[in-house]
Enzyme design. Sequence first.
Site, short mmCIF file in Angstrom:
data_model
loop_
_atom_site.label_atom_id
_atom_site.label_comp_id
_atom_site.label_asym_id
_atom_site.label_seq_id
_atom_site.Cartn_x
_atom_site.Cartn_y
_atom_site.Cartn_z
N LEU A 192 0.95 -0.91 0.03
CA LEU A 192 -0.05 0.07 0.07
C LEU A 192 0.87 1.20 -0.14
CD1 LEU A 192 -2.69 -1.26 2.50
CD2 LEU A 192 -2.75 -1.17 0.17
N PRO A 193 0.26 2.32 -0.32
CA PRO A 193 1.00 3.58 -0.51
C PRO A 193 1.95 4.06 0.88
CG PRO A 193 -1.02 4.07 -1.36
CD PRO A 193 -1.03 2.73 -0.80
N THR B 33 6.44 1.01 2.10
CA THR B 33 7.31 1.61 2.93
C THR B 33 6.72 2.63 3.86
OG1 THR B 33 8.71 1.61 1.01
CG2 THR B 33 9.33 3.28 2.84
N LYS C 299 15.08 0.62 5.07
CA LYS C 299 14.61 0.94 3.78
C LYS C 299 14.62 2.54 3.56
CE LYS C 299 11.99 1.34 -0.07
NZ LYS C 299 12.65 1.32 -1.25
P1 NAD Z 1 0.89 2.78 -6.18
O1 NAD Z 1 0.47 4.02 -5.75
O2 NAD Z 1 1.29 2.55 -7.67
O3 NAD Z 1 0.05 1.63 -5.76
C1 NAD Z 1 -0.53 1.37 -4.43
C2 NAD Z 1 -1.85 0.58 -4.52
O4 NAD Z 1 -2.43 0.51 -3.31
C3 NAD Z 1 -3.00 1.39 -5.71
O5 NAD Z 1 -3.21 0.44 -6.76
C4 NAD Z 1 -4.17 1.60 -4.83
O6 NAD Z 1 -5.37 1.74 -5.26
C5 NAD Z 1 -4.04 0.72 -3.69
N1 NAD Z 1 -4.61 0.79 -2.34
C6 NAD Z 1 -4.56 1.98 -1.52
N2 NAD Z 1 -5.32 1.90 -0.44
C7 NAD Z 1 -5.84 0.59 -0.59
C8 NAD Z 1 -6.60 -0.20 0.37
N3 NAD Z 1 -7.22 0.26 1.35
N4 NAD Z 1 -7.02 -1.32 -0.09
C9 NAD Z 1 -6.42 -1.99 -1.36
N5 NAD Z 1 -5.79 -1.22 -2.37
C10 NAD Z 1 -5.53 0.10 -1.82
O7 NAD Z 1 2.23 2.55 -5.34
P2 NAD Z 1 3.31 1.72 -5.48
O8 NAD Z 1 4.46 2.47 -6.48
O9 NAD Z 1 2.86 0.26 -5.76
O10 NAD Z 1 4.05 1.40 -4.01
C11 NAD Z 1 3.71 0.92 -3.03
C12 NAD Z 1 4.56 0.91 -1.91
O11 NAD Z 1 5.77 0.41 -2.48
C13 NAD Z 1 4.86 2.45 -1.18
O12 NAD Z 1 4.85 2.18 -0.08
C14 NAD Z 1 6.05 2.81 -1.89
O13 NAD Z 1 6.74 3.65 -1.32
C15 NAD Z 1 6.70 1.50 -2.02
N6 NAD Z 1 7.80 1.27 -3.28
C16 NAD Z 1 7.57 1.68 -4.40
C17 NAD Z 1 8.56 1.57 -5.25
C18 NAD Z 1 8.49 1.81 -6.64
O14 NAD Z 1 9.40 1.87 -7.58
N7 NAD Z 1 7.27 2.00 -7.03
C19 NAD Z 1 9.74 1.09 -4.74
C20 NAD Z 1 10.02 0.52 -3.50
C21 NAD Z 1 8.98 0.76 -2.64
#
Ligand code: NAD
Length: 303
Positions: free
Chosen positions: A65-66, A101, A176
């Site tokens: 999740l975000p 994260t 992280k």
């Molecule tokens: P994103 O915004 O693309 O995806 C998050 C997803 O969670 C979305 O599809 C959203 O609809 C869903 N969501 C939100 N609340 C929800 C809920 N209550 N129930 C179900 N689904 C829900 O984000 P991301 O890039 O996939 O990143 C996710 C996590 O990973 C974050 O914490 C980010 O910091 C971490 N991260 C991202 C990357 C990257 O390169 N994108 C790399 C390492 C870590």
Amino acid sequence: MTSIGFIGLGNMGGPMALNLVKAGHEVKVFDLVESAMSQLVEAGASRAESPRQATEGVDVVISMLPAGQHVRKLYLGDKEDGEGGLLATLDASVLVIDASTIAPDDARLVARHAAERGITFMDAPVSGGVGGARAGTLSFIVGGEADGYARAVPLLEVMGKNLFHAGPAGSGQVAKICNNMLLGILMSGTAEALALGVKNGLDPAVLSEVMKQSSGGNWALNVYNPWPGVMESAPASNDYQGGFLVDLMAKDLGLAWEMALGSKSAVPMGSQARNLFAQHAAQGAGRLDFSSIQRFYRCGEAD
Ligand code: NAD
């Protein structure tokens, strides 16, 4: 085969869940955005209507999740007291792995509520970006008890290549956040150097190659070049779509800042990066990939 409930299918969670499906696991998926589930369902996952439905009867729950507020709300409920959340519905035998994260204190809070119910909760944030998620080569940095880590390893190996057990609950997040503070600094430094070279007559591809092979070489140059057109596979060459959002990098730099305040640590470089990304987000770039910080250095120029 393990039965898994996977919640959060965004840029990272989507390809991570897909790798679990491809490896033959039984995966039930849920995301607030309906379309995020389509590809997974086509690949063989089952669509759930709620987190509860996605996790009913499963062996393992994985969330991606975000931010911390989403994780707290999911597991602990609206009041964050543990009663109205997912934890209250899970069997004590279920292993919960949160790969988002979030603040170390949030991870510790959820782990504590989980432990009160006999449930093992591991914080397992990842590094490696969307490319690593697709290729199944992520790094997982895990916090929690050793037996929980041992139980998580077979599934983490499907989604990742480098696995680290950083220590007790919250340790994965601490490591992280340190890593992402460094990444924010390296990406903005790389963008700054590229802009300086180009403004002084260099081809960005040539300069990138020079720095890659020299002492300035770093991950941004190797796999995530921020200059459009230098690296076809990088978000910069796709108008900064997908990848790792500026909003999420700004969040992580904020987490680093909170950790620094709490531990009375000096983080002047991290603070600078935090201000850069916050300003970039405030100018409307929050939903772009974080390498779009390059645009910050190219104000007034066309790509
Ligand atoms: P994103 O915004 O693309 O995806 C998050 C997803 O969670 C979305 O599809 C959203 O609809 C869903 N969501 C939100 N609340 C929800 C809920 N209550 N129930 C179900 N689904 C829900 O984000 P991301 O890039 O996939 O990143 C996710 C996590 O990973 C974050 O914490 C980010 O910091 C971490 N991260 C991202 C990357 C990257 O390169 N994108 C790399 C390492 C870590």
